[in-house]
Design a protein around this motif. Structure first.
Motif, short mmCIF file in Angstrom:
data_model
loop_
_atom_site.label_atom_id
_atom_site.label_comp_id
_atom_site.label_asym_id
_atom_site.label_seq_id
_atom_site.Cartn_x
_atom_site.Cartn_y
_atom_site.Cartn_z
N ASP A 102 -6.12 -8.61 -5.22
CA ASP A 102 -5.67 -8.44 -3.83
C ASP A 102 -4.51 -7.46 -3.70
N ARG A 103 -4.10 -6.86 -4.83
CA ARG A 103 -2.95 -5.95 -4.79
C ARG A 103 -3.32 -4.54 -4.39
N TRP A 104 -4.52 -4.08 -4.74
CA TRP A 104 -4.97 -2.75 -4.36
C TRP A 104 -6.48 -2.69 -4.37
N ARG A 105 -7.03 -1.66 -3.73
CA ARG A 105 -8.47 -1.41 -3.71
C ARG A 105 -8.73 -0.04 -4.30
N VAL A 106 -9.73 0.04 -5.14
CA VAL A 106 -10.18 1.34 -5.67
C VAL A 106 -11.37 1.78 -4.83
N LEU A 107 -11.23 2.94 -4.21
CA LEU A 107 -12.30 3.54 -3.43
C LEU A 107 -12.64 4.89 -4.04
#
Length: 120
Positions: A102-107
């Motif tokens: 929930d700390r970051w998203r890889v797109l």
């Protein structure tokens, strides 16, 4: 005292204008320079974002290294879910591998470069 200041980052791609449109929507940066071979976006940060045409461009494969990442941008956002939804609407794709919880998203941008949306 430093001898240099970061002035810009340039991404290789097949279509500079298309990738610049994506990042312009994502970041709100404005057009600084536009040609068939190179497009640059700018804002008041002092660091431009460039897009350079490369013949035979191969999109990176993340997290594998068959075709290396080439570049990885971290973009600060206030609300992760909202930012991810908007980025997907602009043409990003969600990477299958999500190591940040929930700390970051890889797109992945439309040219395949991975980038992260990070809260804070």
């Amino acid at each position: 005292m430093p001898i240099a200041v970061l002035r810009g980052v340039t991404l290789d791609c097949a279509d500079p204008r298309a990738l610049a449109r994506f990042y312009r929507e994502l970041t709100g940066m404005r057009l600084r320079y536009d040609s068939d071979e190179f497009v640059a976006l700018t804002d008041d940060s002092g660091c431009d974002l460039g897009f350079q045409r490369v013949d035979g461009y191969r999109a990176p494969r993340w997290p594998g290294q068959d075709a290396p990442q080439q570049v990885h941008l971290d973009l600060s956002v206030e609300d992760l879910a909202t930012a991810e939804k908007r980025a997907l609407g602009f043409g990003a794709a969600r990477a299958d591998h999500q190591p940040g919880g929930d700390r970051w998203r890889v797109l992945l941008d439309p040219a395949g470069h991975p980038f992260c949306l990070v809260v804070g």
